[in-house]
Design a protein around this motif. Structure first.
Motif, PDB file in Angstrom:
ATOM      1  N   TYR A  56      80.020  14.660  13.493  1.00 34.21           N
ATOM      2  CA  TYR A  56      78.805  14.111  12.905  1.00 34.21           C
ATOM      3  C   TYR A  56      79.166  13.507  11.543  1.00 34.21           C
ATOM      4  CZ  TYR A  56      76.348  16.933  16.396  1.00 34.21           C
ATOM      5  OH  TYR A  56      75.898  17.494  17.573  1.00 34.21           O
ATOM      6  N   GLY A  65      78.109  10.411   8.291  1.00 30.52           N
ATOM      7  CA  GLY A  65      77.170   9.469   7.706  1.00 30.52           C
ATOM      8  C   GLY A  65      77.728   8.060   7.741  1.00 30.52           C
ATOM      9  N   SER A  79      82.703  10.637   4.728  1.00 34.02           N
ATOM     10  CA  SER A  79      82.529  10.146   6.103  1.00 34.02           C
ATOM     11  C   SER A  79      83.500   9.012   6.395  1.00 34.02           C
ATOM     12  CB  SER A  79      81.089   9.682   6.338  1.00 34.02           C
ATOM     13  OG  SER A  79      80.210  10.792   6.389  1.00 34.02           O
ATOM     14  N   GLN A 129      79.119  10.932  16.206  1.00 37.31           N
ATOM     15  CA  GLN A 129      77.671  10.745  16.191  1.00 37.31           C
ATOM     16  C   GLN A 129      77.201  10.459  14.771  1.00 37.31           C
ATOM     17  OE1 GLN A 129      75.189  10.769  18.704  1.00 37.31           O
ATOM     18  NE2 GLN A 129      74.014  10.016  16.971  1.00 37.31           N
ATOM     19  N   ILE A 176      74.735  10.221  11.679  1.00 31.42           N
ATOM     20  CA  ILE A 176      73.501  10.892  11.270  1.00 31.42           C
ATOM     21  C   ILE A 176      73.085  10.330   9.914  1.00 31.42           C
ATOM     22  CG2 ILE A 176      73.853  13.033  12.562  1.00 31.42           C
ATOM     23  CD1 ILE A 176      74.939  14.306  10.013  1.00 31.42           C
ATOM     24  N   ASP A 177      71.822  10.492   9.597  1.00 31.05           N
ATOM     25  CA  ASP A 177      71.283  10.017   8.326  1.00 31.05           C
ATOM     26  C   ASP A 177      71.359  11.168   7.332  1.00 31.05           C
ATOM     27  OD1 ASP A 177      69.849   9.067   6.180  1.00 31.05           O
ATOM     28  OD2 ASP A 177      68.227   8.208   7.390  1.00 31.05           O
ATOM     29  N   LEU A 178      72.382  11.143   6.483  1.00 30.60           N
ATOM     30  CA  LEU A 178      72.578  12.245   5.540  1.00 30.60           C
ATOM     31  C   LEU A 178      71.437  12.353   4.542  1.00 30.60           C
ATOM     32  CD1 LEU A 178      76.401  11.808   4.808  1.00 30.60           C
ATOM     33  CD2 LEU A 178      75.330  13.506   6.288  1.00 30.60           C
ATOM     34  N   GLU A 182      69.578  15.182   7.943  1.00 28.47           N
ATOM     35  CA  GLU A 182      69.906  15.473   9.345  1.00 28.47           C
ATOM     36  C   GLU A 182      71.116  16.395   9.490  1.00 28.47           C
ATOM     37  OE1 GLU A 182      70.232  11.845  11.549  1.00 28.47           O
ATOM     38  OE2 GLU A 182      68.106  11.346  11.302  1.00 28.47           O
ATOM     39  N   ARG A 183      71.958  16.424   8.489  1.00 25.42           N
ATOM     40  CA  ARG A 183      73.130  17.305   8.524  1.00 25.42           C
ATOM     41  C   ARG A 183      72.737  18.781   8.613  1.00 25.42           C
ATOM     42  NH1 ARG A 183      76.579  19.950   4.883  1.00 25.42           N
ATOM     43  NH2 ARG A 183      78.824  19.635   5.210  1.00 25.42           N
ATOM     44  N   LEU A 215      71.598  20.073  12.718  1.00 25.41           N
ATOM     45  CA  LEU A 215      72.412  19.636  13.850  1.00 25.41           C
ATOM     46  C   LEU A 215      72.109  20.495  15.070  1.00 25.41           C
ATOM     47  CD1 LEU A 215      75.835  19.004  12.063  1.00 25.41           C
ATOM     48  CD2 LEU A 215      74.003  17.378  12.555  1.00 25.41           C
ATOM     49  N   GLU A 251      77.221  16.764   0.952  1.00 25.73           N
ATOM     50  CA  GLU A 251      76.729  16.226   2.219  1.00 25.73           C
ATOM     51  C   GLU A 251      77.801  15.375   2.904  1.00 25.73           C
ATOM     52  OE1 GLU A 251      73.870  17.259   3.319  1.00 25.73           O
ATOM     53  OE2 GLU A 251      73.186  18.218   1.491  1.00 25.73           O
TER      54      GLU A 251
END
Length: 258
Positions: A3, A5, A11, A28, A30-32, A36-37, A40, A56
């Motif tokens: 996962y 960002g 990331s 995948q 995700i919107d940090l 969303e972290r 999960l 994050e």
């Protein structure tokens, strides 16, 4: 599953390290900044989510175990392949690389994150309704980390931290410049995790702290070499935002000891 960002900061370095390794690991985005972290679907142990030094950053889930921290994840990729060239095989050279990465993690990354969040993330958090933000904040187990989110939303600015962060960015650009003075192409001699970790945090500062790179020709040329690597280009191509270098979320914590 990895996962991650937007390709910026940890990331970016982890995605590039994954592509350097050639491992077939599903990724995948995700919107940090939406938190969303912290929600999960296949992670029940919050330790990897809430107590990461880098704040994050990306999370790798393997056989139900969650792992975090960009440098450690890059080491995992390298060792899972039996050695793909991300780490020196010589013990002393590896120590040197890890010491460099520790400096990047503890001094450079908090400075970059502090400046980047104030410049580019604060308005989005401030625009959330109280109910939206409370829902997000309640998913963060760490009280310290939750406070950094709240401070950013409330636009709490510490002028001393701003100046200290600017100084640390400039100092690290100068450190890269000095490291390359002997004509080497990469920070440790051979390409390594140190190049990815340092580049990933410095990249966004070319826009925000341009003065830090004034007169640092070797540093800028090195950054161009890192950015041109196929693994980095592939990582940057994962962006979903128009300006991924402006993608930040609260953290990591400013080092209390300078």
């Amino acid at each position: 599953m990895l996962y991650h960002g937007e390709p910026n900061g940890p990331s970016l370095s982890v995605l590039a390290a994954l592509y350097e390794s050639g491992l077939a690991i599903e990724t995948q985005p995700i919107d940090l900044l939406a938190g969303e972290r912290h929600a999960l679907p296949d992670v029940t142990d919050s330790a990897a989510l809430d107590y990461a030094v880098e704040g994050e950053g990306p999370v790798l889930v393997v056989d139900g175990e969650a792992m975090s921290e960009a440098v450690f994840l890059a080491q995992y990729f390298d060792e899972a392949t039996g050695g793909c060239g991300l780490q020196p095989s010589d013990p002393y050279a590896r120590w040197q690389m890890l010491m460099w990465c520790r400096q990047a993690t503890e001094r450079l990354s908090p400075a970059v994150a502090y400046l980047g969040n104030l410049a580019w993330s604060q308005k989005r958090l401030a625009a959330m309704s109280p109910a939206e933000f409370d829902k997000l904040a309640n998913t963060i187990v760490s009280e310290d980390q939750r406070k950094r989110w709240q401070d950013l939303r409330d636009d709490v600015v510490d002028a001393a931290k701003v100046e200290d962060s600017k100084t640390k960015v400039a100092q690290f650009a100068a450190r890269v410049e000095a490291q390359l003075a002997d004509g080497r192409a990469w920070l440790m001699g051979p390409f390594s995790i140190a190049d990815l970790e340092t580049f990933a945090w410095l990249r966004s500062m070319r826009e925000l702290e341009a003065d830090a790179f004034a007169g640092q020709a070797r540093c800028l040329a090195w950054m161009a070499r890192v950015e041109a690597r196929p693994s980095v280009q592939k990582a940057l191509a994962r962006a979903t935002a128009d300006t991924p270098a402006r993608a930040f979320a609260p953290g990591p914590e400013i080092n209390r000891w300078g």
